[in-house]
Scaffold this motif. Structure first.
Motif, short mmCIF file in Angstrom:
data_model
loop_
_atom_site.label_atom_id
_atom_site.label_comp_id
_atom_site.label_asym_id
_atom_site.label_seq_id
_atom_site.Cartn_x
_atom_site.Cartn_y
_atom_site.Cartn_z
N ASP A 1 0.88 -1.18 0.00
CA ASP A 1 0.00 0.00 0.00
C ASP A 1 0.91 1.22 0.00
O ASP A 1 1.28 1.74 1.06
CB ASP A 1 -0.92 -0.01 1.22
CG ASP A 1 -1.97 1.11 1.18
OD1 ASP A 1 -1.74 2.11 0.46
OD2 ASP A 1 -3.00 0.98 1.87
N ARG B 1 0.52 4.31 -0.82
CA ARG B 1 0.00 5.55 -0.23
C ARG B 1 0.09 5.49 1.30
O ARG B 1 0.49 6.48 1.94
CB ARG B 1 -1.44 5.80 -0.68
CG ARG B 1 -1.97 7.18 -0.27
CD ARG B 1 -3.30 7.51 -0.93
NE ARG B 1 -3.20 7.59 -2.38
CZ ARG B 1 -2.79 8.68 -3.05
NH1 ARG B 1 -2.45 9.78 -2.38
NH2 ARG B 1 -2.74 8.67 -4.36
N VAL C 1 3.75 6.07 2.27
CA VAL C 1 4.14 7.48 2.18
C VAL C 1 3.58 8.27 3.37
O VAL C 1 4.31 9.05 4.02
CB VAL C 1 3.66 8.08 0.84
CG1 VAL C 1 3.77 9.61 0.84
CG2 VAL C 1 4.47 7.49 -0.32
N LYS C 2 2.32 8.06 3.69
CA LYS C 2 1.71 8.83 4.79
C LYS C 2 2.34 8.47 6.14
O LYS C 2 2.49 9.33 7.01
CB LYS C 2 0.20 8.60 4.82
CG LYS C 2 -0.53 9.26 3.66
CD LYS C 2 -2.04 9.20 3.83
CE LYS C 2 -2.56 7.78 3.76
NZ LYS C 2 -4.06 7.76 3.87
N ASP D 1 -2.65 2.42 7.82
CA ASP D 1 -3.17 3.62 7.17
C ASP D 1 -3.39 4.70 8.22
O ASP D 1 -4.23 4.55 9.11
CB ASP D 1 -4.47 3.31 6.43
CG ASP D 1 -4.88 4.42 5.49
OD1 ASP D 1 -4.00 5.23 5.12
OD2 ASP D 1 -6.06 4.50 5.12
N ARG E 1 -2.52 11.76 6.63
CA ARG E 1 -1.36 12.51 6.16
C ARG E 1 -1.00 13.59 7.18
O ARG E 1 -1.87 14.23 7.76
CB ARG E 1 -1.67 13.17 4.81
CG ARG E 1 -0.49 13.96 4.23
CD ARG E 1 -0.81 14.58 2.87
NE ARG E 1 -1.80 15.64 2.98
CZ ARG E 1 -3.07 15.52 2.63
NH1 ARG E 1 -3.53 14.36 2.15
NH2 ARG E 1 -3.90 16.51 2.78
N GLU F 1 1.88 14.33 -1.53
CA GLU F 1 1.62 12.91 -1.30
C GLU F 1 1.40 12.20 -2.63
O GLU F 1 1.98 11.12 -2.89
CB GLU F 1 0.39 12.75 -0.41
CG GLU F 1 -0.04 11.32 -0.17
CD GLU F 1 -1.41 11.22 0.49
OE1 GLU F 1 -2.23 10.41 0.02
OE2 GLU F 1 -1.66 11.94 1.48
N ASN F 2 0.58 12.80 -3.49
CA ASN F 2 0.28 12.16 -4.77
C ASN F 2 1.53 12.00 -5.63
O ASN F 2 1.68 10.99 -6.33
CB ASN F 2 -0.77 12.99 -5.53
CG ASN F 2 -2.16 12.86 -4.93
OD1 ASN F 2 -2.46 11.91 -4.22
ND2 ASN F 2 -3.02 13.83 -5.21
N VAL G 1 3.55 9.12 -4.23
CA VAL G 1 2.87 7.84 -4.50
C VAL G 1 3.05 7.46 -5.96
O VAL G 1 3.34 6.30 -6.28
CB VAL G 1 1.39 7.93 -4.11
CG1 VAL G 1 0.63 6.70 -4.60
CG2 VAL G 1 1.23 8.07 -2.60
N GLU G 2 2.91 8.43 -6.86
CA GLU G 2 3.05 8.13 -8.29
C GLU G 2 4.46 7.63 -8.61
O GLU G 2 4.64 6.61 -9.28
CB GLU G 2 2.73 9.39 -9.11
CG GLU G 2 2.57 9.12 -10.60
CD GLU G 2 3.88 9.06 -11.36
OE1 GLU G 2 3.97 8.28 -12.34
OE2 GLU G 2 4.83 9.78 -10.98
N THR H 1 5.12 4.20 -6.93
CA THR H 1 4.31 3.15 -7.52
C THR H 1 4.87 2.77 -8.89
O THR H 1 4.95 1.59 -9.25
CB THR H 1 2.84 3.60 -7.65
OG1 THR H 1 2.33 3.92 -6.36
CG2 THR H 1 1.99 2.50 -8.27
#
Length: 343
Positions: A180, A182, A185-186, A221, A224, A234-235, A238-239, A242
């Motif tokens: 996961d 995301r 990262v968080k 989870d 953030r 964050e995005n 994640v990009e 990933t």
């Protein structure tokens, strides 16, 4: 003077480096080198500031990250190759020397560069991770452990236990972060806190726990931390993580012995003559440098060392950017005044 950040790529026969750039092309390069598991955007708060001062502020995606070349062998992530990437980047800028700034795994890169290629350095600055003249590896770090916090019987590898988890269970380490991205990262990018000072860091339990988050488990989870990341930040992390996965980033940990051999080749240059800055993160409980012996080899091997402390956790350039920028600016003005741009 434009403070806009540009995107560039340089390609050689051996490697491609994507980088962000800000400031006048003729300015003295200040090259910001990110660590694990970051991206060039980790320096988003530094690039416009130093570009605006008249420097050529550069932040690459490092080998295995983002839009730079990715490799599928552990040994392709040894410091020797990464330093060569940075020399090629500097050459592409048409500059003989740069001011090098590194954080986390980026710090061993700039320290290695100063040791291997002193003629390419105006100065070197590191956040969180001090100079290890013998190379970055558990073998050089563990002997400096604070055994009052990490008794050897209970914590033989001290807070560096997680580095041995990579060696022993590499696929499992990658899988736990990738399960996961995301959530990973968080969980990682969070502000520091004085809570935990004098206590064993979570990284000391990685092998005993059977993984970062337990056997086969993904990152929990959590919300953030808005003091460190926006949703856009964050995005972007994640990009990037990933797209490439964690094989490349995690492989940086798999080259300890190669990194020690590389440092040994330059042992005659282990004493660094150029101005050096080290910024301690007061609340980084893994790279705990204020009340331990971790910074002692650096102090013994830097002829012109300035130290500063920021009340932050590990991700200081993102958590406390104004304080980090101020420490860098003060050092540049005091120790490298001839490089200060005349505007």
């Amino acid at each position: 003077m434009s403070h806009s950040v540009e995107e560039r790529v340089i390609k050689s026969a051996r490697h491609a480096t994507f980088y962000l750039a800000c400031g006048p092309e003729a300015g003295t390069p200040v090259i910001f080198v990110h660590g694990w598991p970051e991206l060039s955007i980790s320096w988003r708060h530094q690039l416009p500031v130093f570009g605006g001062l008249g420097f050529r502020a550069i932040a690459p995606d490092m080998r295995g990250y983002g839009r730079s070349s990715v490799y599928d062998r552990y040994e392709d992530y040894a410091q020797e190759h990464i330093v060569t990437d940075m020399i090629e980047l500097l050459d592409s800028l048409g500059a003989d020397k740069a001011i090098w700034v590194g954080h986390d795994w980026g710090a061993p890169v700039v320290w290695s560069l100063a040791q291997q290629h002193p003629e390419r350095c105006h100065g070197v600055a590191a956040l969180c991770v001090p100079y290890m003249p013998g190379g970055m590896a558990p073998e050089t770090l563990v002997p400096l452990a604070d055994r009052t916090i990490y008794p050897e019987a209970a914590f033989p590898a001290a807070q560096w236990d997680y580095m041995l988890f990579y060696r022993e269970s590499f696929a499992a380490a990658c899988a736990s972060f990738e399960a996961d991205v995301r959530a990973t990262v968080k969980l990682l990018f969070r502000a520091g806190s004085p809570d935990g000072q004098g206590q064993p860091a979570a990284t000391a339990y990685t092998r005993a726990r059977g993984g970062w988050f337990g056997p086969g488990a993904p990152a929990p989870d959590v919300p953030r931390d808005e003091s460190v990341l926006t949703l856009e930040d964050e995005n972007r992390y994640v990009e990037g993580l990933t797209r490439n996965g964690f094989f490349g980033p995690d492989s940086w940990y798999m080259n300890g012995l190669a990194n020690m051999a590389y440092a040994d080749e330059a042992a005659a240059r282990a004493h660094l003559p150029m101005p050096a800055l080290f910024i301690h993160a007061a609340y980084d409980h893994v790279c705990a440098t204020l009340d331990s012996r971790l910074a002692d080899p650096m102090r013994a091997h830097c002829a012109d060392l300035t130290e500063a402390t920021v009340a932050s956790g590990h991700w200081m350039a993102q958590e406390k950017p104004a304080e980090v920028n101020a420490a860098l600016v003060r050092w540049l003005a005091a120790r490298l005044p001839d490089l200060w741009p005349v505007t």
